[in-house]
Design a protein around this motif. Sequence first.
Motif, PDB file in Angstrom:
ATOM      1  N   THR A 129      -0.821   0.136   7.268  1.00 52.71           N
ATOM      2  CA  THR A 129      -0.793  -0.931   8.256  1.00 52.71           C
ATOM      3  C   THR A 129      -0.973  -2.288   7.594  1.00 52.71           C
ATOM      4  OG1 THR A 129      -1.689   0.544   9.932  1.00 52.71           O
ATOM      5  CG2 THR A 129      -1.917  -1.802  10.324  1.00 52.71           C
ATOM      6  N   GLY A 130      -0.094  -3.246   7.941  1.00 56.26           N
ATOM      7  CA  GLY A 130      -0.227  -4.595   7.418  1.00 56.26           C
ATOM      8  C   GLY A 130       0.557  -4.843   6.145  1.00 56.26           C
ATOM      9  N   THR A 265      -8.101 -10.685 -15.546  1.00 59.41           N
ATOM     10  CA  THR A 265      -8.749 -11.508 -14.532  1.00 59.41           C
ATOM     11  C   THR A 265      -8.272 -11.074 -13.154  1.00 59.41           C
ATOM     12  OG1 THR A 265      -8.870 -13.414 -16.013  1.00 59.41           O
ATOM     13  CG2 THR A 265      -9.089 -13.847 -13.660  1.00 59.41           C
ATOM     14  N   ALA A 266      -9.207 -10.765 -12.271  1.00 60.35           N
ATOM     15  CA  ALA A 266      -8.883 -10.318 -10.915  1.00 60.35           C
ATOM     16  C   ALA A 266      -8.797 -11.512  -9.975  1.00 60.35           C
ATOM     17  CB  ALA A 266      -9.938  -9.343 -10.422  1.00 60.35           C
ATOM     18  N   THR A 267      -7.707 -11.566  -9.198  1.00 61.74           N
ATOM     19  CA  THR A 267      -7.518 -12.638  -8.222  1.00 61.74           C
ATOM     20  C   THR A 267      -7.119 -12.026  -6.888  1.00 61.74           C
ATOM     21  OG1 THR A 267      -6.775 -14.150  -9.969  1.00 61.74           O
ATOM     22  CG2 THR A 267      -6.267 -14.764  -7.686  1.00 61.74           C
ATOM     23  N   SER A 268      -7.700 -12.507  -5.790  1.00 62.95           N
ATOM     24  CA  SER A 268      -7.408 -11.993  -4.454  1.00 62.95           C
ATOM     25  C   SER A 268      -6.698 -13.048  -3.622  1.00 62.95           C
ATOM     26  CB  SER A 268      -8.698 -11.562  -3.736  1.00 62.95           C
ATOM     27  OG  SER A 268      -9.322 -10.495  -4.419  1.00 62.95           O
ATOM     28  N   LEU A 269      -5.657 -12.630  -2.928  1.00 62.32           N
ATOM     29  CA  LEU A 269      -4.961 -13.469  -1.952  1.00 62.32           C
ATOM     30  C   LEU A 269      -5.025 -12.758  -0.610  1.00 62.32           C
ATOM     31  CD1 LEU A 269      -1.755 -14.463  -3.985  1.00 62.32           C
ATOM     32  CD2 LEU A 269      -3.854 -15.789  -3.685  1.00 62.32           C
ATOM     33  N   TRP A 270      -5.633 -13.394   0.385  1.00 64.80           N
ATOM     34  CA  TRP A 270      -5.790 -12.761   1.692  1.00 64.80           C
ATOM     35  C   TRP A 270      -4.482 -12.832   2.464  1.00 64.80           C
ATOM     36  CZ3 TRP A 270     -10.164 -10.157   1.787  1.00 64.80           C
ATOM     37  CH2 TRP A 270     -11.202 -10.586   0.963  1.00 64.80           C
ATOM     38  N   THR A 271      -4.070 -11.693   3.024  1.00 65.69           N
ATOM     39  CA  THR A 271      -2.830 -11.638   3.799  1.00 65.69           C
ATOM     40  C   THR A 271      -3.071 -11.907   5.277  1.00 65.69           C
ATOM     41  OG1 THR A 271      -3.009  -9.254   4.204  1.00 65.69           O
ATOM     42  CG2 THR A 271      -1.903  -9.962   2.179  1.00 65.69           C
ATOM     43  N   GLY A 276     -10.268  -9.123   5.337  1.00 68.05           N
ATOM     44  CA  GLY A 276      -9.183  -8.346   5.899  1.00 68.05           C
ATOM     45  C   GLY A 276      -8.327  -7.832   4.766  1.00 68.05           C
ATOM     46  N   PRO A 277      -7.090  -7.393   5.047  1.00 67.16           N
ATOM     47  CA  PRO A 277      -6.218  -6.943   3.964  1.00 67.16           C
ATOM     48  C   PRO A 277      -5.974  -8.051   2.953  1.00 67.16           C
ATOM     49  CG  PRO A 277      -5.356  -6.301   6.108  1.00 67.16           C
ATOM     50  CD  PRO A 277      -6.482  -7.226   6.376  1.00 67.16           C
ATOM     51  N   LYS A 278      -5.928  -7.690   1.687  1.00 69.24           N
ATOM     52  CA  LYS A 278      -5.726  -8.689   0.648  1.00 69.24           C
ATOM     53  C   LYS A 278      -4.808  -8.136  -0.425  1.00 69.24           C
ATOM     54  CE  LYS A 278      -9.759  -7.346  -2.116  1.00 69.24           C
ATOM     55  NZ  LYS A 278     -11.061  -7.763  -2.689  1.00 69.24           N
ATOM     56  N   LEU A 279      -4.127  -9.045  -1.102  1.00 70.60           N
ATOM     57  CA  LEU A 279      -3.349  -8.716  -2.284  1.00 70.60           C
ATOM     58  C   LEU A 279      -4.225  -9.018  -3.493  1.00 70.60           C
ATOM     59  CD1 LEU A 279      -0.760  -8.098  -3.924  1.00 70.60           C
ATOM     60  CD2 LEU A 279      -0.122 -10.497  -3.610  1.00 70.60           C
TER      61      LEU A 279
END
Length: 306
Positions: A129-130, A265-271, A276-279
Amino acid sequence: MTLDPSLPQPATGPGGAAPPYGTAPRDHAARRAELAAFLRSRRERITPEQVGLPRGARRRTPGLRREEVAHLGAVGVTWYTWLEQARDIHVSPQVLDAVARALMLDRAERSHLFALAGAVDPMPGRECTGVTRELRQLLEQLTPFPAVVQNSRFDILAYNRTYGGLQCDLDALPEEDRNCMWLAFTHPEWRASVGDLEGAMRVMAAKFRASMAEHVAEPAWKALVARLTEASPEFREIWAQHEVVRPVSSVKLFRHPRVGALELTATSLWTGPNPGPKLLFYTPVDETSRERLEQLAAEPAALAAV
């Protein structure tokens, strides 16, 4: 006499005929009976503790009570009782979805539920989902950088080739085990790949607890905590400390058995709304790590985690 619209209504189709559960009334009745038996069996396997309910000294019912399932799924107690009694009532996909979530059905069980009810699942493949087609394309375009879409419960919803072989062979795992919390505390190969396993487990559990504050009544969250509590003494010890932390970017060390150590290096982008769900994607901190990522991405999937 006027029927109360708040109560379950008899199932009817055009002209008052029964809905098409099968090709004959006998088949319709058989499906209702099988659905009722299936629901009872799923309800009786769930303990009150799994969903955060007190057991109580007077409980004699194995598993959950009917009214508890109805409460967890936000459906009427009378309606759910009639459903387990194989009454001839209309079953909407929305209510079936709520019951499936309350009973913590896996993908196969959910499909079976909708098949018995003669309904179309409004969320087939709900484990993804998402994750839109465009987001999946982006995952692939990020190769050779490892990239994954996960929700705030650490479920792995989608991933690219490099991430699939970074810490173990994700393709070989059953869908219910594709959760970073579960893998960090129970999967030997995944655990061996983490440079600072103890620190990673503590941070992950703290992030999970912080996110769970908005989901404390949801069965899926409670079920994961119960499963980890039963499987991992490390999780039980860490979880009892009630630590919380907000997500931050960081440099992580991975040890891969074929390509060697990688500093990423870890980077998060919220969708969507945060949390919530993130890339989540990893970029190399040096040229050596970049070359090793390219080597990992080029390997066949079956060899990537060997």
